[in-house]
Enzyme design. Structure first.
Site, PDB file in Angstrom:
ATOM      1  N   CYS A  37       0.816  -1.218   0.000  1.00  0.00           N
ATOM      2  CA  CYS A  37       0.000   0.000   0.000  1.00  0.00           C
ATOM      3  C   CYS A  37       0.848   1.265   0.000  1.00  0.00           C
ATOM      4  CB  CYS A  37      -1.010  -0.007   1.149  1.00  0.00           C
ATOM      5  SG  CYS A  37      -0.328   0.163   2.801  1.00  0.00           S
ATOM      6  N   HIS A  88      -2.855   1.136   6.651  1.00  0.00           N
ATOM      7  CA  HIS A  88      -3.163   1.118   5.219  1.00  0.00           C
ATOM      8  C   HIS A  88      -3.361   2.551   4.759  1.00  0.00           C
ATOM      9  CE1 HIS A  88      -4.272  -0.898   1.515  1.00  0.00           C
ATOM     10  NE2 HIS A  88      -5.297  -0.073   1.388  1.00  0.00           N
ATOM     11  N   HIS A 100      -5.785   2.455  -4.202  1.00  0.00           N
ATOM     12  CA  HIS A 100      -4.855   1.856  -3.238  1.00  0.00           C
ATOM     13  C   HIS A 100      -4.385   0.508  -3.763  1.00  0.00           C
ATOM     14  CE1 HIS A 100      -8.066  -0.809  -1.208  1.00  0.00           C
ATOM     15  NE2 HIS A 100      -8.653  -0.222  -2.227  1.00  0.00           N
TER      16      HIS A 100
END
Length: 137
Positions: A37, A88, A100
């Site tokens: 990420c 994240h 993402h």
């Protein structure tokens, strides 16, 4: 009103993200061969000339906080997916969506307020670059 020539245009960030859409997830990955990420975010921002910390937690420590109601394309959005704080990160791309690199789908787009997952994991957003909005026609 900021001069649009100063800073990075939000569409440059969104475009850099779109260019690697579909790239597979790779733990520790920071190239178009595969991203985790924060590797994805770092790659996209580097394409527009902004150096960011390597981890999602490091990224959360930079820039200025932005309220969810004031999000602009190019802002970083952060989530707690592990139960241990920031774990994240994604890039807000407008219309309630963010790009993402997810472990299940790789580089993809999700809804920020997804009631089944992301909505409840959201913890905040940061504006890390002098991103200027592109006036909508």
């Amino acid at each position: 009103q900021a001069d649009a020539s100063s800073g990075i245009k939000s569409n440059q960030i969104v475009s850099a993200a779109n260019n690697v859409m579909g790239t597979k997830y790779m733990r520790g990955g920071t190239t178009a061969k595969g991203f985790d990420c924060s590797g994805f975010i770092g790659y996209v921002y580097k394409k527009v000339g902004v150096q960011l910390p390597r981890t999602s937690a490091g990224m959360y420590g930079t820039g200025n906080s932005v309220k969810k109601s004031n999000l602009k394309a190019g802002d970083l959005v952060f989530f707690n997916t592990s139960g241990k704080g920031v774990s994240h990160v994604g890039i807000y791309i407008g219309n309630g969506k963010f790009a993402h690199s997810s472990s299940s789908k790789g580089v993809s787009v999700s809804k920020l307020n997804d009631p089944y997952y992301w909505g409840s994991k959201y913890i905040g957003a940061k504006r890390v670059a002098k991103v200027s909005q592109v006036a909508s026609k």
